[in-house]
Scaffold this active site. Structure first.
Site, PDB file in Angstrom:
ATOM      1  N   THR A  83       0.861  -1.172   0.000  1.00  0.00           N
ATOM      2  CA  THR A  83       0.000   0.000   0.000  1.00  0.00           C
ATOM      3  C   THR A  83       0.895   1.219   0.000  1.00  0.00           C
ATOM      4  OG1 THR A  83      -1.526   1.332   1.345  1.00  0.00           O
ATOM      5  CG2 THR A  83      -0.158  -0.238   2.514  1.00  0.00           C
ATOM      6  N   CYS A 196      -2.006   5.091  -5.346  1.00  0.00           N
ATOM      7  CA  CYS A 196      -2.749   4.230  -4.436  1.00  0.00           C
ATOM      8  C   CYS A 196      -2.844   2.898  -5.153  1.00  0.00           C
ATOM      9  CB  CYS A 196      -4.132   4.796  -4.142  1.00  0.00           C
ATOM     10  SG  CYS A 196      -5.153   3.705  -3.123  1.00  0.00           S
TER      11      CYS A 196
END
Length: 229
Positions: A83, A196
């Site tokens: 992430t 992202c």
């Protein structure tokens, strides 16, 4: 082959892409039945997201650090945080686990520099767009970092958490992202970082002429290069 320790589940939607892409890369490189040596700790994202909303980054780093420590004890050689946002606490994770973290911003900067770009637009969570932890690593490499307007940042963030992290792909949201990317390009961005790990689920290169940098694939590729070095 080195063993990759993945901190995943943030969200599991993008973690599956990491796992699949890493294994495909190893098969392409080595052939036959070869696959990546991976240890995966998949956390409950709600626990981490709650700490993000509270601004308790130290506790979030503690939780992930302890998970990384388990990976270290199980034989991982280095850590991949699957992430972008939680690289905010990468240093804390390294300290607790005793293992190096392969930083996603460094891998992305390498790809941007190799492509010859110096001015990039960035889409990600509000935490990643507005904090300095990502920006500073790119700017230290001579890359100018541009983000959308405050209203656009709210929309990018909302779509990530309310749709993409829950596996929802909406064409209206894709058009919204494409418009935001176009706005960045009109302001001088030469390319856009999909900062992202879920964004590439929604917008791929086929949807725009603006060069895109998919951080999930960039990060996964760097992890395999290190594993096979």
């Amino acid at each position: 082959m080195k063993t990759i320790g993945i901190l995943g589940g943030m969200s599991w939607e993008s973690t599956t892409h990491y796992y699949q892409f890493m294994n495909r890369l190893v098969r392409e490189r080595l052939g036959g039945l070869h696959s990546a040596k991976i240890l995966l700790s998949s956390v409950n994202f709600e626990d981490i997201a709650s700490l993000q909303r509270q601004g308790d980054w130290h506790q979030a780093g503690e939780v992930l650090g302890q998970e990384a420590r388990k990976l270290a004890l199980s034989g991982a050689d280095y850590i991949v945080i699957a992430t972008n946002t939680m690289h905010k606490v990468a240093g804390q994770i390294e300290q607790i686990s005793g293992l190096p973290v392969l930083h996603i911003a460094d891998a992305t900067a390498d790809a941007i520099i190799a492509a010859g770009f110096t001015r990039v637009g960035f889409l990600g969570t509000k935490f990643s767009m507005e904090d300095s932890f990502y920006r500073e690593r790119l700017e230290a490499r001579g890359i100018e970092f541009m983000i959308p307007s405050p209203q656009e940042r709210e929309e990018v963030h909302r779509i990530i958490f309310e749709e993409l992290c829950q596996g929802q792909i909406n064409s209206a949201s894709r058009q919204s992202y494409l418009q935001i990317m176009n706005n960045l390009a009109q302001q001088g961005a030469q390319c856009v970082i999909e900062g992202c790990t879920e964004i590439a689920m929604l917008v791929q290169q086929e949807h725009t002429q603006i060069p895109l940098f998919d951080t999930t694939e960039i990060h996964a590729r760097a992890a395999i290069e290190r594993a096979l070095a």
